[in-house]
Design an enzyme around this catalytic site. Structure first.
Site, PDB file in Angstrom:
ATOM      1  N   ASN A  94       0.848  -1.197   0.000  1.00  0.00           N
ATOM      2  CA  ASN A  94       0.000   0.000   0.000  1.00  0.00           C
ATOM      3  C   ASN A  94       0.882   1.245   0.000  1.00  0.00           C
ATOM      4  OD1 ASN A  94       0.580   0.691   2.902  1.00  0.00           O
ATOM      5  ND2 ASN A  94      -0.428  -1.290   3.205  1.00  0.00           N
ATOM      6  N   GLY A 134      -0.446   0.703  16.941  1.00  0.00           N
ATOM      7  CA  GLY A 134      -0.415   0.041  15.636  1.00  0.00           C
ATOM      8  C   GLY A 134      -0.623   1.051  14.526  1.00  0.00           C
ATOM      9  N   ASP A 145      -4.215  -6.476   4.372  1.00  0.00           N
ATOM     10  CA  ASP A 145      -5.259  -7.372   4.887  1.00  0.00           C
ATOM     11  C   ASP A 145      -5.108  -8.798   4.375  1.00  0.00           C
ATOM     12  OD1 ASP A 145      -6.643  -5.409   6.380  1.00  0.00           O
ATOM     13  OD2 ASP A 145      -7.564  -4.652   4.539  1.00  0.00           O
ATOM     14  N   ILE A 199      -2.911  -8.280  13.654  1.00  0.00           N
ATOM     15  CA  ILE A 199      -1.851  -8.034  14.637  1.00  0.00           C
ATOM     16  C   ILE A 199      -2.392  -7.377  15.890  1.00  0.00           C
ATOM     17  CG2 ILE A 199       0.269  -6.734  15.085  1.00  0.00           C
ATOM     18  CD1 ILE A 199       0.989  -7.153  12.131  1.00  0.00           C
ATOM     19  N   LYS A 219     -12.123  -5.054  18.321  1.00  0.00           N
ATOM     20  CA  LYS A 219     -10.766  -5.536  18.583  1.00  0.00           C
ATOM     21  C   LYS A 219     -10.315  -5.299  20.023  1.00  0.00           C
ATOM     22  CE  LYS A 219      -9.423  -5.265  13.755  1.00  0.00           C
ATOM     23  NZ  LYS A 219      -8.350  -5.012  12.775  1.00  0.00           N
TER      24      LYS A 219
END
Length: 407
Positions: free
Chosen positions: A214, A278, A284, A314, A348
């Site tokens: 990316n 993060g 992905d 992660i 998450k």
């Protein structure tokens, strides 16, 4: 004017082949206007000479604790008070062990125990010695006590081994010293904290020459690392491939894939970190099976199908296993930015999420400025658009305030 002009730096040199690099460090410091005095351990004398060090520093070199001439005026105490900063480069495993235990059985260890000034270590040793649990425990204990460090670097060693343990280059140590004085007026309220930050993109191999990635430049993650270091944190920066210089004082772990990044995070957080951020843009998906040979273009084929599978999550993995006391995520979105970010925060199990709209061409990926929305379980904050370096300073302050309010 240099941040080092008229600064008094005591350079301690311990036994190790990297001692020869300290001559260049002295040259850089004195050229920048610093006043440098050198203290040698007995082991260091096997690698560098007092005459050479006196010539480059302009001061007599000290090596003996009970020197009758110096001790007439309690010389070791005066020297400990004289220094604005004590730098140990190289810092051997033996010295770190003695320092961690509070021993004062030679001049250098005595100075470190007697001083009220900051101490910066540049570890240098064999990779097995650095990885040994005793050395890691000593390094962690010294960090908890507020001792600064840079490195060690990863690479080829004099013994032929390859791995972590090389002393950081003199130019990098010089930059760390300069940065220390640049930010010495800033409150060191993160001293003793360990922050782990990911940055940059990941690269997922399709074959030996192609990959999925990316547009992340790593600028935001690197700016966050620099801002945390400025406030005294020990920072481990786990970075995908980027084209920017690492911040001085950070422990850098270079990775490529998401699998490598997760492994590096877990290895860096064998004991619970204080903060994990993060900031990396992790791909992905990855190839179900990457080709070990270059995929050849078939002249009669218009389409190629790649079979992809999900990469490990992660930040969710680290949050599930409580690898850090505070976990901060990023949400780079192109639509429904706040809605998706809040969902990610809940799903998450994060403490804070920082959302930004990467569909805008003036902020986000590869830009020097950014604008974000900071979301917690019970609050939303929208700082003004700013340079990533300035925004990072604000975000680090916000995270620290969030930690304090949760106590």
């Amino acid at each position: 004017m240099s941040n080092l002009a008229q600064k008094r730096i005591l350079l301690g040199i311990t036994g190790g082949i990297a001692a020869y690099k300290s001559i260049e460090l002295i040259r850089l410091l004195t050229k920048a206007g610093a006043d440098v005095q050198v203290v040698l351990t007995e082991g260091a004398k096997a690698f560098v000479t007092e005459m050479t060090l006196q010539a480059v520093s302009g001061h007599p070199v000290r090596s003996t604790l009970l020197d009758p001439n110096a001790e007439a005026g309690m010389g070791h105490i005066e020297l400990a008070k004289w220094a604005d900063l004590i730098v140990i480069a190289p810092a051997s495993a033996d010295f770190m062990a003695r320092y961690a235990q509070g021993m004062a059985n030679d001049l250098l260890s005595t100075l470190c125990i007697a001083t009220e000034s900051p101490v910066l270590l540049a570890p240098a040793m064999n990779q097995a010695m650095w990885r040994h649990p005793a050395t890691q425990a000593n390094a962690a204990l010294l960090t908890e006590r507020g001792v600064l460090s840079i490195g060690p670097a990863d690479g080829a060693q004099a013994c032929g081994d390859i791995g972590p343990g090389r002393m950081s280059e003199p130019s990098d140590i010089f930059t760390a010293i300069n940065t220390h004085f640049q930010y010495s007026h800033i409150e060191q309220d993160l001293s003793g904290q360990h922050w782990v930050i990911t940055a940059g993109p990941t690269m997922e191999a399709i074959d030996p020459v192609r990959f999925i990635s990316n547009h992340s430049s790593g600028k935001m993650g690197y700016a966050l690392a620099k801002a945390a270091i400025a406030r005294g944190a020990k920072v481990t920066l786990i970075s995908g491939p980027v084209q920017i210089a690492p911040p001085a004082g950070a422990t850098i772990i270079a990775v490529k894939s998401a699998d490598e990044m997760l492994a590096a995070c877990e290895q860096s957080m064998t004991t619970q970190a204080d903060v994990f951020i993060g900031a990396a843009a992790v791909a992905d998906f990855k190839m179900k099976v990457a080709s070990n040979q270059k995929m050849k273009k078939q002249s009669d084929t218009e389409e190629v199908t790649l079979t992809l599978v999900k990469n490990p999550d992660i930040i969710a993995t680290l949050a599930k296993h409580k690898r850090a006391k505070t976990i901060v995520g990023f949400a780079a979105e192109t639509q429904n930015v706040i809605e998706y970010a809040k969902s990610k925060l809940e799903r998450k199990g994060l403490d804070i999420i920082i959302a930004n709209d990467v569909s805008r061409s003036d902020i986000g990926f590869n830009q020097d400025e950014n604008q974000v929305t900071v979301i917690t379980q019970d609050a939303t904050w929208l700082p003004d658009k700013a340079a990533k370096s300035e925004l990072a300073t604000q975000l680090v302050a916000f995270i620290q305030q969030h930690i304090k309010s949760a106590l």
